[in-house]
Design an enzyme around this catalytic site. Structure first.
Site, short mmCIF file in Angstrom:
data_model
loop_
_atom_site.label_atom_id
_atom_site.label_comp_id
_atom_site.label_asym_id
_atom_site.label_seq_id
_atom_site.Cartn_x
_atom_site.Cartn_y
_atom_site.Cartn_z
N ASP A 43 38.38 33.26 -0.40
CA ASP A 43 38.53 34.57 0.24
C ASP A 43 39.82 35.27 -0.15
O ASP A 43 39.85 36.47 -0.34
CB ASP A 43 38.54 34.40 1.77
CG ASP A 43 37.17 33.99 2.27
OD1 ASP A 43 36.22 34.00 1.45
OD2 ASP A 43 37.05 33.66 3.47
N ALA A 44 40.91 34.48 -0.26
CA ALA A 44 42.20 35.10 -0.53
C ALA A 44 42.17 35.79 -1.89
O ALA A 44 42.64 36.92 -2.05
CB ALA A 44 43.30 34.05 -0.48
N SER A 92 31.53 47.42 6.78
CA SER A 92 32.55 46.40 6.66
C SER A 92 33.85 46.97 7.24
O SER A 92 33.86 48.09 7.74
CB SER A 92 32.68 46.11 5.17
OG SER A 92 33.66 45.17 4.98
N GLU A 126 41.41 42.05 18.71
CA GLU A 126 40.55 40.90 18.99
C GLU A 126 40.40 40.06 17.74
O GLU A 126 40.57 40.56 16.62
CB GLU A 126 39.18 41.39 19.47
CG GLU A 126 38.43 42.12 18.35
CD GLU A 126 37.25 42.97 18.84
OE1 GLU A 126 37.52 44.03 19.41
OE2 GLU A 126 36.11 42.56 18.63
N LYS A 128 39.05 38.22 14.50
CA LYS A 128 37.99 38.47 13.51
C LYS A 128 37.33 37.12 13.25
O LYS A 128 37.94 36.20 12.69
CB LYS A 128 38.60 39.02 12.21
CG LYS A 128 37.54 39.35 11.17
CD LYS A 128 38.18 40.11 10.02
CE LYS A 128 37.16 40.58 9.00
NZ LYS A 128 36.33 39.55 8.43
N LYS A 324 44.41 40.64 8.25
CA LYS A 324 44.03 39.29 7.84
C LYS A 324 45.16 38.29 8.05
O LYS A 324 46.34 38.62 7.90
CB LYS A 324 43.64 39.28 6.34
CG LYS A 324 42.47 40.18 5.99
CD LYS A 324 41.16 39.74 6.62
CE LYS A 324 40.34 38.75 5.84
NZ LYS A 324 39.65 39.13 4.67
S1 IVH Z 1 33.93 45.24 14.04
C1 IVH Z 1 32.18 48.97 11.47
N1 IVH Z 1 34.91 43.08 15.08
O1 IVH Z 1 34.06 41.27 9.86
C2 IVH Z 1 32.48 47.51 11.41
N2 IVH Z 1 33.86 42.90 12.96
O2 IVH Z 1 34.93 42.47 7.29
C3 IVH Z 1 32.53 46.94 12.78
N3 IVH Z 1 33.82 40.60 12.09
O3 IVH Z 1 31.18 43.04 9.06
C4 IVH Z 1 32.90 45.53 12.70
N4 IVH Z 1 34.80 39.66 13.81
O4 IVH Z 1 30.96 40.71 10.19
C5 IVH Z 1 34.27 43.61 14.02
N5 IVH Z 1 35.78 41.24 16.20
C6 IVH Z 1 35.15 41.76 15.13
C7 IVH Z 1 34.73 40.98 14.05
C8 IVH Z 1 34.11 41.58 12.97
C9 IVH Z 1 34.23 39.45 12.62
C10 IVH Z 1 33.17 40.70 10.77
C11 IVH Z 1 31.94 41.54 10.75
C12 IVH Z 1 32.26 42.64 9.79
C13 IVH Z 1 33.31 42.00 8.95
C14 IVH Z 1 34.16 43.04 8.27
#
Ligand code: IVH
Length: 706
Positions: A43-44, A92, A126, A128, A324
């Site tokens: 990923d990095a 994304s 929050e 990720k 990140k």
């Molecule tokens: S919000 C419009 N919140 O990260 C996009 N995404 O790299 C709204 N993800 O596609 C996404 N934790 O699969 C959001 N707390 C979180 C998240 C999160 C993981 C993932 C998700 C997204 C990706 C983006």
């Protein structure tokens, strides 16, 4: 992919061909990642390349390609599943890698919304979750379908599988007529480990991380298999809704929680960038204890009407960003294995790596410990890394946690070249013309040549000027190397003769060296002069004698008090002599240490070197304590439990030098008991006798300044 050149230095041609290479590599990585559950790129690196691609495109907007990786969210859905078109695209998130990126993000938003920079803007923060995103559609409170992100427009219909996940309700009460809940499917570390064990038992391939295990489990054509896999789901967003879930992000998430979805408890509402960053730091600290993988913190504008004013770019919302965490693992190529000659003659293998970012730091070297470690064996003959050996040319996984020196945690055998050979330590030494031997029972090869090696000398010099030793301002490891390679300082004594040996020619040369000027040269001579006066324990430690750390140096110094007594005793201490006996009688000095302490004093060239050094110095002897002024003179003291600031031997030596008598057991005659953590029966006995009891800190403050 070499990317050392700053983007601003690229010519148009170079930018063009780099964008082409990046598009190929990233698009391939994208399809490996999303389509096959088989990530070949960590990923990095993926993030770094994507950022680089974006930077080049920003500087050369006309060169942006039609298939630019910046426009891609995921990849085509996998064959075998039904396809479902998302009613609202699944997007994304943009990435932030530093505090500065987060500040820029907030500034951009305020500018866009015409909010004055000093005014507050409510945001949420929050975790990720590192899993795979899923959209679940409910109509009239019933689950109608569940769909993966796919390419953002069309995803795979995984309804049957999603229904087996315990966190996903099949019916909702009190929900809007149409509600599409979005969130992340993930697997905990514990479930991942158990799943891999079961896979291994059944002779199936294991998954490389929880994310791949979750993806592989959700995308099973047979939902019976998914059902048997321990998948979980966090809800954090929504798609189409027939009526709003709330006025703010936080309200909407609370509503999802009320409807029966699991939402993440590390959700926080923040008013300033400082608060966002504080939440990031707080979660970073507990990250490794969460039990599931997260790879950053997502910040979102809280007010949903502001979110809709901000809207979207091609693939990412303007109102959210993912900050990140530095990756703690990364894959890279092992370019070579070098042998480093340690200060004490240990020959240590060092991995030279194709530079890679691990945990936010560029790593190009990693320790390989010793011959057995490279071969995949531990000191007891057990397997490490499943017994996989490490070879030059291998793809290796680099692991770095906290301050720890990077280690190689895994080897990708599938990428091993056909002609690769196991690393042969002995042949490598021969090739480098390093004489070494390895004795039975010793894991380490040791230098056995008669000439001092240049590397040994540098190591010794670096140690000599280190913080706990001479600690000379302006003369650190880097300067030592500069001076050594010019032949200006080849032994410790030469530090102190530098000024008198330096003619105007050298002074001129030094002033011209990078990082030096006339003034700094003068300052250096001053700080060297300042350290001519040195305490006996520091001097003994600085000599860099094998096995003699700071503690042992202090013990030796308190036992011999002056340099002369120490030197005389070491020269006379041939095994069997009275001097030898009194050396090994010192509590805390065993035969092994004694042998290595006396060695340099009994080797003529080493002794000459040491004497020449000491002749340049003013060695401050250990002060005999006026026992009449010591509050513990004549007292009987007992140490028990764990001491954290000194070894038992040091504590005893120090107490004795203050005139106390140190005893091993508590009796009515005991005056003071110093009890560290874990003190047991002695502490109880002392309480019965009414003995004065101190903890380690109390003891230290009692004798402080003496
Ligand atoms: S919000 C419009 N919140 O990260 C996009 N995404 O790299 C709204 N993800 O596609 C996404 N934790 O699969 C959001 N707390 C979180 C998240 C999160 C993981 C993932 C998700 C997204 C990706 C983006």
């Amino acid at each position: 992919m070499p990317q050392s050149r700053p983007v601003s230095d690229l010519t148009e041609d170079q930018a063009h061909s780099e964008l082409e290479r990046l598009a190929m590599a990233l698009n391939k990585a994208n399809s490996d990642y999303h389509g096959e559950d088989l990530p070949l790129l960590d990923d990095a690196t993926f993030d770094r390349w994507k950022k680089r691609n974006y930077e080049i495109e920003t500087l050369f907007p006309l060169l942006k390609r039609a298939d630019s990786p910046s426009n891609q969210v995921g990849s085509r859905p996998k064959d075998g599943f039904g396809k479902i078109r998302h009613s609202q695209r699944m997007l994304s998130l943009g990435n932030a890698f530093s505090d500065g990126d987060v500040e820029d993000f907030v500034t951009r938003i305020k500018r866009f919304l015409s909010i004055a920079p000093e005014l507050a803007l409510r945001m949420t923060a929050e975790p990720k979750i590192d899993g795979l995103s899923l959209a679940i559609r409910y109509e009239q409170g019933r689950l109608v379908y569940a769909v993966t992100r796919g390419d953002g427009e069309v995803g795979e219909d995984v309804t049957a599988n999603a229904k087996t996940i315990s966190d996903i309700p099949l019916v909702l009460s009190g929900a809007p007529d149409v509600l599409e809940v979005r969130g992340e499917v993930y697997m905990t570390h514990a479930d991942f480990a158990a799943l891999n064990d079961a896979q291994a038992l059944a002779g199936h391939k294991s998954f490389s991380n929880p994310r791949n295990a979750a993806a592989g489990s959700l995308r099973q054509l047979d939902s019976k298999i998914t059902e048997a896999r321990p998948l979980l789901f966090f809800a954090y967003a929504w798609g189409e809704v027939s009526e709003p879930l709330g006025a703010t992000q936080s309200e909407a998430v609370r509503r999802l929680n009320k409807l029966g979805f699991t939402t993440n408890s590390l959700f926080s509402e923040c008013k300033t960038t400082t608060e966002l960053l504080a939440h990031y730091r707080k979660i970073e600290l507990v990250r490794s204890d969460l039990g599931y993988d997260i790879d950053g913190i997502v910040y979102k504008v809280d007010d949903l009407s502001l979110q809709s004013r901000l809207g979207f770019r091609t693939t990412t919302p303007r109102w959210a960003i993912a900050h990140k965490f530095p990756a703690e693992l990364a894959w890279t190529e092992l370019l070579d294995i070098d042998i480093q000659v340690g200060r004490t003659g240990a020959l240590s293998p060092v991995a030279r790596l194709n530079p890679v970012t691990v945990g936010g730091v560029v790593v190009s070297n990693a320790t390989l410990h010793n011959e057995d470690y490279i071969a995949g064996r531990d000191s007891k003959g057990g397997k490490i890394r499943d017994g996989k050996d490490i070879r030059i040319g291998d793809w290796v996984q680099v692991y770095r946690a906290g301050d720890v020196i990077p280690k190689i945690s895994d080897v990708d055998l599938s990428r091993r070249g056909l002609g690769s050979k196991p690393f042969d330590f002995a042949s490598k030494l021969k090739l480098e013309a390093i004489e070494g031997s390895r004795e039975e029972g010793d894991a380490v090869w040791r230098y056995s040549g008669s000439e001092p090696l240049p590397d040994l000398a540098i190591e010794g010099l670096r140690h000599f000027v280190s913080r706990q030793a001479f600690d000379i301002d302006g003369l650190g490891a880097k300067q030592i190397e500069q001076f050594y390679h010019r032949g200006w300082i080849c032994a410790p004594v030469e530090i102190f003769t530098l000024k008198q040996r330096f003619g105007t020619g050298q002074l001129q040369q030094l002033s011209n060296l990078e990082g030096w000027g006339e003034k700094s040269a003068e300052n250096l001579f001053d700080s060297i002069d300042e350290k001519r006066s040195i305490s006996l324990p520091r001097l003994i430690f600085a000599l860099g004698i094998r096995h003699v750390g700071e503690g042992a140096a202090r013990l030796l110094a308190t036992s011999f008090m002056t340099w002369k007594t120490f030197e005389d005793a070491m020269r006379a201490a041939l095994p069997g002599s009275a001097s030898w006996d009194s050396l090994v009688d010192i509590d805390g000095i065993g035969a092994v240490m004694a042998r290595s302490v006396v060695a340099p004093f009994q080797e003529p060239w080493r002794l000459l070197e040491i004497r020449a050094l000491v002749a340049q110095l003013d060695v401050i002897p250990v002060q005999p304590i006026e026992t009449s002024s010591s509050p513990v003179a004549g007292k009987t003291v007992v140490f028990t439990g764990t001491l954290e600031k000194m070894t038992r031997a040091e504590a005893k030596a120090r107490a004795e030098s203050l005139g106390a008598k140190v005893s091993g057991s508590v009796s009515a005659k005991t005056d003071i008991l110093i009890a560290g953590p874990g003190a047991g029966s002695k502490a109880k006995k002392a309480t019965d006798f009414g003995t004065f009891i101190l903890d380690e800190d109390g003891w230290i403050s009692l004798i402080e300044g003496l």
